[in-house]
Write an enzyme that holds these catalytic residues in place. Structure first.
Site, PDB file in Angstrom:
ATOM      1  N   ASP A   1       0.848  -1.181   0.000  1.00 42.08           N
ATOM      2  CA  ASP A   1       0.000   0.000   0.000  1.00 42.08           C
ATOM      3  C   ASP A   1       0.890   1.239   0.000  1.00 42.08           C
ATOM      4  O   ASP A   1       2.023   1.219   0.496  1.00 42.08           O
ATOM      5  CB  ASP A   1      -0.875   0.020   1.254  1.00 42.08           C
ATOM      6  CG  ASP A   1      -1.740  -1.221   1.372  1.00 42.08           C
ATOM      7  OD1 ASP A   1      -2.510  -1.479   0.439  1.00 42.08           O
ATOM      8  OD2 ASP A   1      -1.629  -1.920   2.386  1.00 42.08           O
TER       9      ASP A   1
ATOM     10  N   ASP B   1      -1.856  -2.682  -4.692  1.00 36.87           N
ATOM     11  CA  ASP B   1      -2.687  -3.064  -3.558  1.00 36.87           C
ATOM     12  C   ASP B   1      -3.530  -1.839  -3.204  1.00 36.87           C
ATOM     13  O   ASP B   1      -4.150  -1.255  -4.071  1.00 36.87           O
ATOM     14  CB  ASP B   1      -1.824  -3.561  -2.412  1.00 36.87           C
ATOM     15  CG  ASP B   1      -2.623  -4.357  -1.386  1.00 36.87           C
ATOM     16  OD1 ASP B   1      -3.836  -4.526  -1.564  1.00 36.87           O
ATOM     17  OD2 ASP B   1      -2.032  -4.792  -0.382  1.00 36.87           O
TER      18      ASP B   1
ATOM     19  N   ASP C   1      -4.353   1.903   4.144  1.00 36.65           N
ATOM     20  CA  ASP C   1      -4.982   0.926   5.029  1.00 36.65           C
ATOM     21  C   ASP C   1      -4.804   1.376   6.473  1.00 36.65           C
ATOM     22  O   ASP C   1      -3.722   1.837   6.860  1.00 36.65           O
ATOM     23  CB  ASP C   1      -4.363  -0.465   4.858  1.00 36.65           C
ATOM     24  CG  ASP C   1      -4.901  -1.214   3.641  1.00 36.65           C
ATOM     25  OD1 ASP C   1      -5.726  -0.644   2.914  1.00 36.65           O
ATOM     26  OD2 ASP C   1      -4.475  -2.357   3.422  1.00 36.65           O
TER      27      ASP C   1
ATOM     28  N   ARG D   1     -13.974   0.553  -1.854  1.00 34.00           N
ATOM     29  CA  ARG D   1     -13.297   0.766  -0.573  1.00 34.00           C
ATOM     30  C   ARG D   1     -12.971   2.245  -0.361  1.00 34.00           C
ATOM     31  O   ARG D   1     -11.824   2.644  -0.328  1.00 34.00           O
ATOM     32  CB  ARG D   1     -12.018  -0.066  -0.464  1.00 34.00           C
ATOM     33  CG  ARG D   1     -12.249  -1.560  -0.516  1.00 34.00           C
ATOM     34  CD  ARG D   1     -10.971  -2.324  -0.258  1.00 34.00           C
ATOM     35  NE  ARG D   1     -11.168  -3.760  -0.409  1.00 34.00           N
ATOM     36  CZ  ARG D   1     -10.205  -4.668  -0.266  1.00 34.00           C
ATOM     37  NH1 ARG D   1      -8.974  -4.286   0.014  1.00 34.00           N
ATOM     38  NH2 ARG D   1     -10.461  -5.955  -0.413  1.00 34.00           N
TER      39      ARG D   1
END
Length: 435
Positions: free
Chosen positions: A215, A254, A258, A311
Site C-alpha cells: 500500500d 494493492d 490501510d 473501498r
C-alpha cells in the site's frame, strides 16, 4: 539562508545532509512576512478521532538537530532510522523520492525468470486446484522480499513527514506507520507502489487471480495519526496500463491507504484519492476482534475520491465518521461501491456529496458485506438530497441495511453544507494546497 545542521553519517546508510533553515529568518532577510511552517503544524483540537485524548502533534516540538531535509529515498529512510532517543523529529521531503529507481531487475533473486514462472504455472499445465509451489515460486518470493526491504519505510513515533513545497512526493514507496503513536503525514503526492512480483493464485475465485503487495501508506497498530493534504494516485501506472496473464489482469497495485490491526484515533483530512481500485480499508479481517474491537476509530473529512472503484472506505469494527467528502464516479472507469459495511462496523456518513454519471444508481454507493448498522444522513447525489440507505434497500433488496449506527460524532471543527463540498474540496484538497 542559514544552515544549522551538519553532515551526518548513519550506520549502514548513505550520509545525509541535514539542512535546517529558519523560515522566519529567511523571510526577514527578504523583507517579507514569515511564512507558516507547516512542518510544525499540529492537528487542531476537536478535529476528528485523531484529536481525542492527547491529540496528535507529531514532530512539532522537534529540536533543530532532529529536523531532516531529504532529497533521496535512501536519505529519507536514513532520517526515519536516525536515533533521536525517542525525541520528536521532522522529515522534510524536497522533490520526488524514487523508491524503485533501479527498476524491478534490481530486486530479482538469482535464477528468477518470469517467462519460466508463466510457463510453470500456466493453468493448462498446473491446473486451478492447487496453490503454486516449486523453484520459481520460491524465487519469486525471495525477489518479493528484496523489494519489500527496499520500498518499505518505517515511520517512528512522534514524527512529522511533510512535503517541502507544492511538488514533493514519493514514487514506489510504502510508508509504514507501524506500532508508532503520534505521527503526522502532510503535503505529499504518493504514487502507488508497483509490485514487481505479484503471486499467481489459481485457487482465488473461479478463474484464479494475481495478488499484489504494498500500500502507499499503512497505519498498523498505531494511535493518534493525522494524514492531511496528500494526493494518492496510481500516477504513471494505472490499472488500464497493466498486462493480462492467464486471462486475468496482472495486478501490481494493492491499496492506497490501510488502517488496520488495532490502529486507533486517526484523522484523514483534505486528501485526494484518485484512479485506484481497492482504495481505503479500515480493518483487514473479520476475525481480528482481539485487536480491533473498540478501536479503528477514524474520521474522514473533506477528501476527494475520484475515479476509485471501491473501498472508500470498506469498514470492519470501527466507529468511522465520514463527512463532507466528495465522491466522483467517472463514466469511463469501473465502479463497485463507495462505503463498504463490514463486520461489526459502525459507519456514520453525513453531508457527503456524490457525483454519479448516467447509468450509475445511488443504490450502489453503499455495499453490505456483513450485517451492521449504519447512519447515512444529509447526503446529496448530483446536488439532490438522497436517503442512501432507503435507496440502497430499494435497489438491492438482497442486501438490506439497518439504519442507526448507535453513536453520534462530536469531534468535528466544521461541517459544511454538502452543496458547497465539491467546490471546497476541488479548491483545497490534495498536496500543494496547504494554507
Amino acid at each position: 539562508m542559514r544552515t544549522h545542521a551538519p553532515l551526518l553519517a548513519l550506520a549502514g546508510c548513505t550520509a545525509l545532509v541535514l539542512s535546517l533553515t529558519s523560515p522566519a529568518r529567511a523571510a526577514a532577510g527578504s523583507g517579507g512576512p514569515a511564512p507558516r511552517d507547516f512542518a510544525r503544524g499540529t492537528l487542531p483540537a476537536g478535529d476528528g478521532w485523531g484529536s481525542a485524548g492527547t491529540g496528535t502533534t507529531g514532530g512539532a516540538a522537534a529540536a533543530p538537530e532532529h529536523v531532516y531535509t531529504v532529497t533521496t529515498w535512501a536519505g529519507f529512510k536514513a532520517a526515519l532510522a536516525a536515533d533521536t532517543g525517542g525525541a520528536p523529529r521532522i522529515v522534510r521531503v524536497v522533490g520526488t523520492l524514487d523508491a524503485t529507481g533501479g527498476g524491478c531487475a534490481a530486486f530479482e533473486a538469482a535464477g528468477y525468470d518470469f517467462a519460466r514462472y508463466l510457463a510453470d504455472y500456466d493453468p493448462a499445465v498446473w491446473g486451478r486446484d492447487t496453490p503454486v509451489s516449486g523453484p520459481q515460486e520460491d524465487l519469486r518470493a525471495a525477489s518479493a522480499r528484496n523489494q519489500a526491504a527496499s520500498v518499505k519505510a518505517y515511520v517512528p513515533a512522534h514524527t512529522t513527514v511533510v512535503g517541502a513545497g507544492p511538488h514533493a512526493g514519493i514514487t514506489g514507496g510504502s510508508l509504514q506507520i507501524q506500532n508508532a503513536g503520534n505521527v503526522i503525514v502532510r503535503n505529499l503526492t504518493l504514487e502507488s507502489p508497483l509490485d514487481c512480483f505479484p503471486q499467481w493464485d489459481p485457487t482465488d475465485g473461479a478463474t484464479g487471480a494475481w495478488n499484489s503487495e504494498y500500500d502507499a501508506m499503512v497505519v498498523h497498530g498505531s494511535t493518534h495519526v493525522w494524514i492531511d493534504h496528500n494526493t494518492f494516485t496510481d500516477g504513471r501506472h494505472p490499472d488500464s496500463s497493466l498486462p493480462r496473464h492467464f486471462g486475468e489482469i496482472y495486478q501490481q497495485h494493492d491499496g492506497e491507504l490501510d488502517v488496520v490491526r488495532g490502529a486507533d484515533h486517526v484523522t484523514v483530512s483534505w486528501n485526494v484519492f484518485a484512479d485506484h481500485d481497492k482504495t481505503l480499508m479500515i480493518g483487514n479481517s473479520d476475525s481480528a476482534a482481539a485487536t480491533d474491537a473498540g478501536r479503528l476509530r477514524v474520521t474522514l473529512h473533506h477528501n476527494l475520491f475520484t475515479g476509485v472503484v471501491e473501498r472508500a472506505p470498506r469498514v470492519r469494527f470501527g466507529q468511522v465518521d465520514a463527512y463532507n467528502n466528495h465522491y466522483v464516479v467517472k463514466k469511463d472507469r469501473p465502479y463497485a461501491y463507495s462505503f463498504g459495511i463490514g463486520h461489526e462496523s459502525r459507519l456514520y456518513a453525513e453531508k457527503n456529496a456524490f457525483t454519479l454519471p448516467a447509468g450509475v444508481g445511488a443504490g450502489r454507493i453503499l455495499k453490505k458485506w456483513k450485517d451492521a448498522p449504519v447512519t447515512a444522513v444529509g447526503n446529496r447525489v448530483n446536488g439532490r438530497p438522497v436517503d442512501l440507505i432507503a435507496v440502497h434497500n430499494a435497489e438491492v433488496p438482497e442486501e438490506t441495511l439497518r439504519p442507526g449506527a448507535g453513536w453520534t460524532p462530536v469531534l468535528r471543527t466544521r461541517v459544511d453544507d454538502p452543496r458547497a463540498v465539491p467546490g471546497l474540496v476541488a479548491a483545497r484538497a490534495g498536496a500543494g494546497r496547504l494554507r
